[in-house]
Design a protein around this motif. Structure first.
Motif, short mmCIF file in Angstrom:
data_model
loop_
_atom_site.label_atom_id
_atom_site.label_comp_id
_atom_site.label_asym_id
_atom_site.label_seq_id
_atom_site.Cartn_x
_atom_site.Cartn_y
_atom_site.Cartn_z
N MET A 82 0.85 -1.19 0.00
CA MET A 82 0.00 0.00 0.00
C MET A 82 0.89 1.24 0.00
O MET A 82 1.66 1.45 0.95
N ASN A 83 0.78 2.02 -1.06
CA ASN A 83 1.56 3.25 -1.19
C ASN A 83 0.62 4.45 -1.23
O ASN A 83 -0.57 4.30 -1.48
N SER A 84 1.18 5.62 -1.02
CA SER A 84 0.41 6.86 -1.07
C SER A 84 -0.86 6.75 -0.22
O SER A 84 -1.97 7.10 -0.67
N LEU A 85 -0.69 6.28 0.99
CA LEU A 85 -1.85 6.04 1.85
C LEU A 85 -2.53 7.34 2.24
O LEU A 85 -1.88 8.38 2.41
N LYS A 86 -3.85 7.25 2.35
CA LYS A 86 -4.68 8.39 2.69
C LYS A 86 -5.45 8.10 3.99
O LYS A 86 -5.68 6.93 4.32
N PRO A 87 -5.87 9.13 4.69
CA PRO A 87 -6.66 8.89 5.92
C PRO A 87 -7.88 8.01 5.67
O PRO A 87 -8.25 7.21 6.54
N GLU A 88 -8.47 8.13 4.49
CA GLU A 88 -9.65 7.31 4.20
C GLU A 88 -9.33 5.84 3.96
O GLU A 88 -10.24 5.02 3.81
N ASP A 89 -8.05 5.49 3.94
CA ASP A 89 -7.66 4.08 3.87
C ASP A 89 -7.67 3.42 5.25
O ASP A 89 -7.46 2.21 5.37
N THR A 90 -7.90 4.22 6.28
CA THR A 90 -7.95 3.69 7.64
C THR A 90 -9.09 2.69 7.77
O THR A 90 -10.24 2.99 7.46
N ALA A 91 -8.74 1.49 8.22
CA ALA A 91 -9.72 0.42 8.34
C ALA A 91 -9.05 -0.82 8.93
O ALA A 91 -7.82 -0.87 9.07
N VAL A 92 -9.87 -1.80 9.26
CA VAL A 92 -9.35 -3.13 9.56
C VAL A 92 -9.29 -3.89 8.24
O VAL A 92 -10.28 -3.96 7.51
N GLN A 114 -8.18 -12.81 10.89
CA GLN A 114 -8.75 -12.12 12.04
C GLN A 114 -8.76 -10.61 11.85
O GLN A 114 -9.43 -9.90 12.61
N GLY A 115 -8.04 -10.12 10.87
CA GLY A 115 -8.00 -8.69 10.60
C GLY A 115 -6.79 -8.01 11.21
O GLY A 115 -6.31 -8.42 12.28
N THR A 116 -6.31 -6.99 10.54
CA THR A 116 -5.20 -6.19 11.06
C THR A 116 -5.53 -4.72 10.84
O THR A 116 -6.01 -4.33 9.77
N GLN A 117 -5.28 -3.92 11.85
CA GLN A 117 -5.65 -2.50 11.80
C GLN A 117 -4.62 -1.70 11.03
O GLN A 117 -3.40 -1.81 11.27
N VAL A 118 -5.12 -0.87 10.12
CA VAL A 118 -4.29 0.10 9.41
C VAL A 118 -4.86 1.48 9.72
O VAL A 118 -6.04 1.73 9.46
N THR A 119 -4.03 2.34 10.26
CA THR A 119 -4.45 3.69 10.59
C THR A 119 -3.54 4.68 9.89
O THR A 119 -2.31 4.61 10.03
N VAL A 120 -4.15 5.57 9.12
CA VAL A 120 -3.40 6.59 8.38
C VAL A 120 -3.75 7.93 9.00
O VAL A 120 -4.87 8.42 8.87
N SER A 121 -2.77 8.51 9.67
CA SER A 121 -3.03 9.75 10.40
C SER A 121 -1.72 10.47 10.65
O SER A 121 -0.68 9.85 10.84
N SER A 122 -1.81 11.79 10.68
CA SER A 122 -0.64 12.59 11.01
C SER A 122 -0.61 12.90 12.51
O SER A 122 0.33 13.54 12.99
#
Length: 122
Positions: A82-92, A114-122
């Motif tokens: 995953m490149n150029s990640l955006k805040p809206e990519d935040t999800a499990v 089981q899922g893995t959390q991805v959080t895109v935030s400054s």
């Protein structure tokens, strides 16, 4: 019993990159496809990308050009770069595999990680 073990999630700044991995193990055979879905709070689970055993890929429009899915058939492992990640990519992010292909069915079974959390935030 089939197990899907995901890794690679975490916190990243906007514009950053992450690589998710998912390894399938157990009594799994004749994998038809492996892929990734995601679910943000208050939203339905949605397809991110999928790759079939012959290498054909399909992506959600909102990630096309930014995310790349790949697969190691010998290891029953799928990756999501995953490149150029955006805040809206935040999800499990959930790994999925469709397996048990026969001459009559593309696949017979559907398994989830089981899922893995991805959080895109400054």
């Amino acid at each position: 019993q089939v197990q899907l073990v995901e890794s690679g999630g975490g916190l990243v700044q906007p514009g950053g990159s992450l690589r998710l991995s998912c390894a399938a193990s157990g009594s799994i055979f004749n994998i038809y496809a492996m892929g990734w879905y995601r679910q943000a709070p208050g939203k339905q689970r949605e397809l991110v990308g999928i790759i079939t055993s012959d290498g054909t890929t399909n992506y959600a429009g909102i990630v096309k050009g930014r995310f790349t899915i790949s697969r190691d058939n010998a290891k029953n492992t799928v990756y999501l770069q995953m490149n150029s990640l955006k805040p809206e990519d935040t999800a499990v992010y959930y790994c999925n595999t469709k397996w048990g292909s026969t001459s009559y069915h593309p696949y017979r079974y559907d398994s989830w990680g089981q899922g893995t959390q991805v959080t895109v935030s400054s």
